[in-house]
Enzyme design. Sequence first.
Site, PDB file in Angstrom:
ATOM      1  N   HIS A 414       0.838  -1.199   0.000  1.00 30.99           N
ATOM      2  CA  HIS A 414       0.000   0.000   0.000  1.00 30.99           C
ATOM      3  C   HIS A 414       0.873   1.248   0.000  1.00 30.99           C
ATOM      4  O   HIS A 414       1.797   1.356   0.811  1.00 30.99           O
ATOM      5  CB  HIS A 414      -0.923   0.005   1.234  1.00 30.99           C
ATOM      6  CG  HIS A 414      -1.889   1.146   1.221  1.00 30.99           C
ATOM      7  ND1 HIS A 414      -2.033   2.023   2.258  1.00 30.99           N
ATOM      8  CD2 HIS A 414      -2.756   1.558   0.266  1.00 30.99           C
ATOM      9  CE1 HIS A 414      -2.963   2.935   1.960  1.00 30.99           C
ATOM     10  NE2 HIS A 414      -3.408   2.664   0.747  1.00 30.99           N
ATOM     11  N   GLU A 503     -10.315   2.762  -7.849  1.00 33.40           N
ATOM     12  CA  GLU A 503     -11.524   3.230  -7.182  1.00 33.40           C
ATOM     13  C   GLU A 503     -12.199   4.189  -8.164  1.00 33.40           C
ATOM     14  O   GLU A 503     -12.643   3.758  -9.220  1.00 33.40           O
ATOM     15  CB  GLU A 503     -11.135   3.876  -5.849  1.00 33.40           C
ATOM     16  CG  GLU A 503     -12.280   4.109  -4.909  1.00 33.40           C
ATOM     17  CD  GLU A 503     -11.842   4.871  -3.679  1.00 33.40           C
ATOM     18  OE1 GLU A 503     -12.348   4.557  -2.602  1.00 33.40           O
ATOM     19  OE2 GLU A 503     -11.024   5.801  -3.785  1.00 33.40           O
ATOM     20  N   GLU A 509     -16.160   2.133   1.557  1.00 34.62           N
ATOM     21  CA  GLU A 509     -15.666   2.862   2.735  1.00 34.62           C
ATOM     22  C   GLU A 509     -16.648   3.923   3.218  1.00 34.62           C
ATOM     23  O   GLU A 509     -16.739   4.190   4.416  1.00 34.62           O
ATOM     24  CB  GLU A 509     -14.311   3.499   2.417  1.00 34.62           C
ATOM     25  CG  GLU A 509     -14.380   4.546   1.317  1.00 34.62           C
ATOM     26  CD  GLU A 509     -12.998   5.024   0.833  1.00 34.62           C
ATOM     27  OE1 GLU A 509     -12.028   4.266   0.968  1.00 34.62           O
ATOM     28  OE2 GLU A 509     -12.917   6.145   0.312  1.00 34.62           O
TER      29      GLU A 509
HETATM   30  C1  NOJ Z   1      -8.858   6.223   0.700  1.00 35.58           C
HETATM   31  C2  NOJ Z   1      -8.995   4.894   0.051  1.00 35.58           C
HETATM   32  O1  NOJ Z   1     -10.110   4.872  -0.805  1.00 35.58           O
HETATM   33  C3  NOJ Z   1      -9.100   3.854   1.139  1.00 35.58           C
HETATM   34  O2  NOJ Z   1      -9.351   2.589   0.579  1.00 35.58           O
HETATM   35  C4  NOJ Z   1      -7.845   3.866   1.964  1.00 35.58           C
HETATM   36  O3  NOJ Z   1      -8.004   2.981   3.036  1.00 35.58           O
HETATM   37  C5  NOJ Z   1      -7.549   5.258   2.509  1.00 35.58           C
HETATM   38  N1  NOJ Z   1      -7.639   6.241   1.494  1.00 35.58           N
HETATM   39  C6  NOJ Z   1      -6.175   5.332   3.137  1.00 35.58           C
HETATM   40  O4  NOJ Z   1      -5.199   5.240   2.135  1.00 35.58           O
HETATM   41 CA    CA Z   2     -11.435   6.884  -1.656  1.00 34.86          CA
END
Ligand code: NOJ
Ligand code: CA
Length: 706
Positions: A414, A503, A509
């Site tokens: 990541h 995304e 989220e």
């Molecule tokens: C936004 C991303 O869409 C999400 O998946 C991620 O956990 C956070 N940023 C932190 O990087």
């Molecule tokens: Ca996002």
Amino acid sequence: MKYIIVLMAALFLSCNASEEQRETRAVSPNGTIKVNFDVSEAGQPYYTVTRNDKVVIDTSYLGFEFKNATAFDKNFSVKNSESKTHNETWQMPWGEQLDVVNHYNEFRVMLQENVAPKRLLNIVFKVYDDGIGFRYEFPEQEQLSEVEITEEHTQFNLTEDYKTFWIPGDWDIYEHLYSTTKLSEINAIAYSNHVNLAQTYIPENAVNTPVTMVGNYGLHLSFHEAALVDYSGMTLKVDPDNLNLESHLVGSKNNDYKVKRALPFHTPWRTIQITDNAPDLITSNLIVNLNESNVLGDVSWFKPMKYTGVWWEMHLGKSSWDYGLEMVDGTWTDTGKAHGRHGATTENVKRFIDFSAKNNIKGVLVEGWNTGWERWIGFEDREGVFDFVTTYPDYDLDEVVRYGNEKGVEIIMHHETSAATETYTKQQDAAFALMQKHGIHTVKTGYVGKILPKGEYHHGQYMVNHYNNTVEKAAKYEVAINAHEPIKPTGLRRTYPNTISREGLRGQEFNAWADDGGNPPEHLPIVAFTRMLAGPIDFTPGIFNIKFDEFKKENQVNTTLAQQLALYVVIYSPVQMAADLVEHYEANPEPFQFIKDVGVDWQTTKVLNGEVGEYVTIARQERETGNWFLGSITDENSRSFEVDFSFLDDNQEYTATIYKDGQDAHWDKNPLALDIETITLTNTSTLTLNLAEGGGVAMSIIKNNK
Ligand code: NOJ
Ligand code: CA
């Protein structure tokens, strides 16, 4: 990877168009879609589009404004034109299907100004059975060596007030809910300043693409762009009174132009998918077909996979990305402030590895593993804060990689850049080399916050180049990119198949923390016919603990559990997360069996039914096994459909496990009611699927041994 050109027929017809015979046109291979091009009395280029002889796009003008030159808006004549037919079948290294037919008729018009300085411009149209694409070519010429484009004026002049599924033309983020209104009722400005967005800028009454429309007589249109390279993203400005859309490019505060290019170059394709029903929009390959073929060759080092990860727990607030270090003299230091809630610990990651290894899941994403999270969101000064090689004290990268290898599970890296692009660009070689050393082939990148350098936007030319350069650099290290807060997908996965997912929409989220009630039940039945037409989506489905009251009383997922399962088939991605906490899966082994079984790489895709924003049912056949998986989802209305399984193989029995909404299931009142049933199916079977409000059906359809 194998690329087979099955049939390639190219026919060049070149004609010196005289003043009298300057009109240029093409008809799609099956004759339904026709494009006509001409120049007006004043010498302005324009085009029209018909489908079955009905006008879809009426006279629509084309042109450019420049900072460093007079506009391209008149005085053109057609000097020459050529046409060709192209028919090939190419193969996706991974994807919704293996074989893709790319069949179109093309014409190119060569325009020249009839007054000094007699500049040149070409426009190429490709006409398919499922829509059209056209782009501008700026050929090499002495009269013009570089352009600073202040605006592109590409019009789409519509002939009816379509029902339109749209998000605002935000220059900085696509994470808006879709609105459904008449074209004439679009008001994008009303969505400025959403409190849940770390960055947003909506300067015009414009929409982002793909924007999808349904007409009164069943015509379905979706506007987008293909092969967005070294140019800025295009929003579409709405003229509600005249039912007209016009390109409005994303700009930058740092320049008084929007795109700067040296000649020769060409723009991205401007695309219109045109069908007479909603399912055909999903199976249309127009966007990928308009991209160049694979330039990376064999990318078999990337394997489509399901993954779990240290992720949802942070969004729920169960653990945190940061550790509690402090910056002392430019170094992140443990000054005794560790809060003990850090999620990415060696121990926690091993727990995910163990669970994944047991359940046919090949990847574990680890967020919050590297230093810098103490200062990532809401801070102005973010350059130099994150680095992509230094781990927190409680995370042993060597050890988790070793442990994963032992169990056949790969770590997914990541890189949250916090939109500090210069820091990331400088570190990419070191960061990707670290991955390569550990045999890690996938990274999720993130760009939360306003872009640094200040004044740039996520969707402008600067960032388009940043995202594309990142993909190219990553490929050199055998790294595949899953970008969050990305530029929209425009089919570049065909050219760079290490562009695996992204995304670029309101993901799962938002259900964890948005203070507007989260994604409503209609969200994904809209997404399937809008954002999904552009390319794979890292939506991160599979939340079983729908209400998660022990973490957040005010938030929840707004679907049934059955719909969460159906999303593995409906929402396509070659990396598909099982997003919930391990303990929530362990407590629910029966529904989890579907996630364990479901494929991620497809031989073929059938869209069995659907209406934009209402419901959709998709069946996909897994590569290699030939097994099928089906997903069906609905909005806030319950539905029943008859599905026929004639797509299954002849003389083959299958064992189908059906995961369906139980008695009284409802996305809010009773989301967990789920019935699981096992039956035998053949290609003469039919079945009635009953979906609850906000519900769904998932099916695994596994071949019986003969
Ligand atoms: C936004 C991303 O869409 C999400 O998946 C991620 O956990 C956070 N940023 C932190 O990087
Ligand atoms: Ca996002």
